[in-house]
Design a protein around this motif. Sequence first.
Motif, PDB file in Angstrom:
ATOM      1  N   VAL A 209       0.866  -1.171   0.000  1.00 25.66           N
ATOM      2  CA  VAL A 209       0.000   0.000   0.000  1.00 25.66           C
ATOM      3  C   VAL A 209       0.906   1.225   0.000  1.00 25.66           C
ATOM      4  N   SER A 210       0.846   2.021  -1.062  1.00 25.05           N
ATOM      5  CA  SER A 210       1.701   3.198  -1.190  1.00 25.05           C
ATOM      6  C   SER A 210       1.081   4.377  -0.470  1.00 25.05           C
ATOM      7  N   SER A 211       1.912   5.133   0.227  1.00 22.43           N
ATOM      8  CA  SER A 211       1.453   6.330   0.936  1.00 22.43           C
ATOM      9  C   SER A 211       1.845   7.614   0.203  1.00 22.43           C
ATOM     10  N   VAL A 212       2.326   7.497  -1.052  1.00 25.62           N
ATOM     11  CA  VAL A 212       2.786   8.643  -1.832  1.00 25.62           C
ATOM     12  C   VAL A 212       1.701   9.019  -2.812  1.00 25.62           C
ATOM     13  N   ASP A 213       1.462  10.317  -2.956  1.00 27.78           N
ATOM     14  CA  ASP A 213       0.484  10.802  -3.907  1.00 27.78           C
ATOM     15  C   ASP A 213       0.980  10.545  -5.326  1.00 27.78           C
TER      16      ASP A 213
END
Length: 416
Positions: A209-213
Amino acid sequence: MQAAQPEEVYMDNIIHKLQLLNYEREFCRKKKPYRKSLTPTYFSMPHQVQSGNEQFFYFTSLAAWLLQSCGMSTPTPKEFDDPNATLQAILQGLRSLGFASPSYPPTKLNAGYGKEVCAVLDGLLDVTLERKGMVIGRPVHQEERYEEEVADEGDMDDAADIATMAAQEAPIDEEEEAALALGGDRDMATAHNPEATPAADTAAKAPLVSSVDPMQWKLEVERVAPKLRLVLAADMRDWRQHLEAAHSRSDMLTASWPDTKAQLNKLAGEVTASLEKVDGRDRQLNSQFEALLVQYQSARQQMTAAQEEYDRRTELISECNSDLHRVAAALEDVKQQLDSKGSNLSDASPLVRLKAAMNNLRSELRHMEVCIGVVAHNLMSLNLRDKQSALQDAASKQQRGLRDMGIVAAAGRGGL
């Protein structure tokens, strides 16, 4: 500043320390004319250069720059300054920094190369780096893991080949590539570490799960991507690049040839028309001024004849002048001879000299007569003396004879 190492070792250290100080920008290209960068043997041996003091001037300029970097007020030397004064200023700056006096004579630095020059520069560089807050420590050597590194490199090469083949077969978006790369790294870590726990394996296989926009990620990629491109400098010694450059220029010439040919043809037509106009104008002028040309030619011939006559008369005049000078010189000689003879005729000095010579002869004759009389008198005296001595001898002999005869007679009488 003691020269305890070979020149090559010193030069290697000097170049690395100068690169830390960014000397190519701060020293070599600070002002024109730009200086060349140092070579690994520049101060280790003499160089055959046009100017005899080039190495010494480079050494003094570099030492003065380092002293100025350390906060000293050493003046920047010039190429034709007094070498002894320049060295004294540099040595004074070294003593101000706390360097001890060298064991070798300072005149060894006049050569501009050698152990002594390298030792001075190396010591100055150490102080300069220390003043700028740079500390050079000993290198830290890691343990050798040759076999493991070879295996890792082989696995990485295989993974890179597989990734390349996969990229050629089907395109993958950026997020899937990142996930595959992370998953591959975890699989490789698990393969190299068989003692990993099942919990770690489960965590590795869990969905990411990526937390970067995504928009910020794309903006960052667009910003960084141009900086990651590798631009190779063109090598003019490569024949492939020569061939590609020749083909590109040939294509450019082929593309620009039709327009250029049309322009050249147009220019050739204009030049031909201009030449025809010039020829027509020339013929017209010749037909209009033909009579004047004939007059000019005749006048030119007359002028040529007059010039020849002038030259001939001028040569004749010069010959006559030469004869005149020669006759004048002969006349001057005759005048001098006449003057000398006239002065001799009117001069009574020869007669006076003749009379004086006759008087001298008379006096000498009288002196000779006197000498002859004296000699004759002496001879006469000697003859008379000889005659008298002869008469006396004869008389004495006669007396002795008579005396002897008397004695004999007396003896005879006594015997009788």
